[in-house]
Enzyme design. Structure first.
Site, PDB file in Angstrom:
ATOM      1  N   TYR A 156       0.790  -1.134  -0.070  1.00  0.00           N
ATOM      2  CA  TYR A 156       0.020   0.145   0.110  1.00  0.00           C
ATOM      3  C   TYR A 156       1.004   1.174  -0.062  1.00  0.00           C
ATOM      4  O   TYR A 156       0.434   2.305  -0.653  1.00  0.00           O
ATOM      5  CB  TYR A 156      -0.872   0.027   1.154  1.00  0.00           C
ATOM      6  CG  TYR A 156      -1.988   0.944   0.970  1.00  0.00           C
ATOM      7  CD1 TYR A 156      -3.013   0.709  -0.241  1.00  0.00           C
ATOM      8  CD2 TYR A 156      -2.363   1.883   1.788  1.00  0.00           C
ATOM      9  CE1 TYR A 156      -4.196   1.630  -0.193  1.00  0.00           C
ATOM     10  CE2 TYR A 156      -3.385   2.786   1.769  1.00  0.00           C
ATOM     11  CZ  TYR A 156      -4.346   2.726   0.668  1.00  0.00           C
ATOM     12  OH  TYR A 156      -5.477   3.575   0.676  1.00  0.00           O
ATOM     13  N   LYS A 163      -2.839   8.586   3.110  1.00  0.00           N
ATOM     14  CA  LYS A 163      -4.122   8.237   3.872  1.00  0.00           C
ATOM     15  C   LYS A 163      -3.992   8.621   5.166  1.00  0.00           C
ATOM     16  O   LYS A 163      -4.929   9.213   5.887  1.00  0.00           O
ATOM     17  CB  LYS A 163      -4.541   6.710   4.086  1.00  0.00           C
ATOM     18  CG  LYS A 163      -5.145   6.188   2.528  1.00  0.00           C
ATOM     19  CD  LYS A 163      -6.503   7.082   2.099  1.00  0.00           C
ATOM     20  CE  LYS A 163      -7.141   6.415   0.984  1.00  0.00           C
ATOM     21  NZ  LYS A 163      -8.212   7.169   0.401  1.00  0.00           N
TER      22      LYS A 163
END
Ligand code: NAD
Ligand code: 0WE
Length: 256
Positions: A156, A163
């Site tokens: 990720y 995020k």
């Protein structure tokens, strides 16, 4: 009784019928909201027009690449002219260059880091700033996040860092906009098979991993994101701001 009757909203991030933004938009529309939709580039215009068309003919459909200040300004100018006021905003947008999600995080280029943060985190700040003057009787801003913001999820990578910036931005925006009765929250979703998730190597294994390890022993449904998006938009959430609400079958509470 519809939960958000007469509220107006703008939805950023519908690409197709599997988009998380579409699941939340459907819940908002069903409960009485009048919505505008934006699309990123001509390629997606027809998709969005066809989906949004199911709500009738007075739905606004506007182009918006969030890396372009002038497109953001044009969206809010049109929304002000056509809706007058605004109550709801959904941010359901993320992008990092594909190679940044494949190798090691340590190899993230300056440019991939910049693009991921611009599209996936700064855009929330820009949209909130443009929306606030139209949210004259208060508002609810909802953004989509993922667990990779707080723990390492292999591959990720820079999206996890972006995020984390999105979630921190949510808290600072909640503080700034609270006095105007504008709430800002994130929904942190478990994995969902969308366009953004497809093409991610090992995504199917990730769905199986959640099924095996999450307390509820299943994956989440798009309708469940719709229901939480609706709650955060409604007066039931009037005292909730700056939060990250996990809709992940409980996966986030586990230590092992
Ligand atoms: P999706 O591909 O349907 O939606 C992503 C959207 O981002 C698309 O509509 C795309 O057009 C838009 N976008 C990308 N760059 C843009 C730009 N420069 N300007 C404007 N729009 C841009 O995929 P999705 O899974 O529905 O993703 C929506 C949100 O949900 C993202 O923030 C994603 O990180 C988050 N999320 C997804 C999952 C998942 O497993 N699918 C889990 C948790 C969180
Ligand atoms: O936020 C996301 C994915 C967002 C995303 C997806 C892509 C694919 C195509 C951002 N940028 C791009 N760039 C592309 O070129 N998710 C929460 C879904 C996701 O993506 C992962 C995950 C999960 C979950 C990537 C690696 C590991 C897990």
């Amino acid at each position: 009784m519809p939960l958000i009757d007469g509220k107006t909203g703008i939805v950023f991030g519908v690409a197709n019928k599997r988009s998380i933004a579409w699941a939340i938009a459907q819940a908002w529309a069903r409960e009485g909201a009048k919505l505008a939709f934006t699309y990123q580039g001509e390629r997606l215009k027809e998709n969005v027009a066809e989906l949004a068309g199911t709500f009738g003919t007075d739905t606004l459909i506007l182009p918006c690449d969030v890396t372009r200040d002038e497109e953001i300004a044009a969206v809010f100018k049109t929304v002000e002219e056509r809706f007058g006021k605004l109550n709801l905003l959904l941010h359901s947008i993320a992008f990092a260059p594909k190679d940044a999600l494949e190798g090691e995080f340590v190899n993230t280029s300056r440019e991939a880091f910049r693009v991921a943060h611009d599209v996936s985190a700064y855009s929330l700040v820009a949209l909130a700033r443009a929306a606030a003057p139209l949210m004259t009787d208060g508002g609810s801003i909802v953004a989509m996040s993922y667990y990779g913001a707080e723990k390492v999820v292999p591959h990720y990578n820079v999206m996890g860092v972006a995020k984390a910036a999105l979630e921190a931005s949510t808290r600072y925006l909640a503080y700034d906009l609270g006095p105007k009765k504008i709430r800002v929250n994130c929904i942190s979703a478990g994995p969902v098979n969308t366009l953004a998730a497809r093409g991610i190597a090992g995504f199917t294994e990730m769905l199986k991993h959640y099924e095996a390890h999450a307390p509820l022993k299943r994956n989440i449904l798009p309708e469940e994101l719709g229901a939480t998006g609706l709650f955060l938009a409604s007066d039931g959430a009037a005292a909730i701001t700056g939060q990250v609400v996990y809709v992940d079958s409980g996966y986030q509470i586990m230590g092992m």
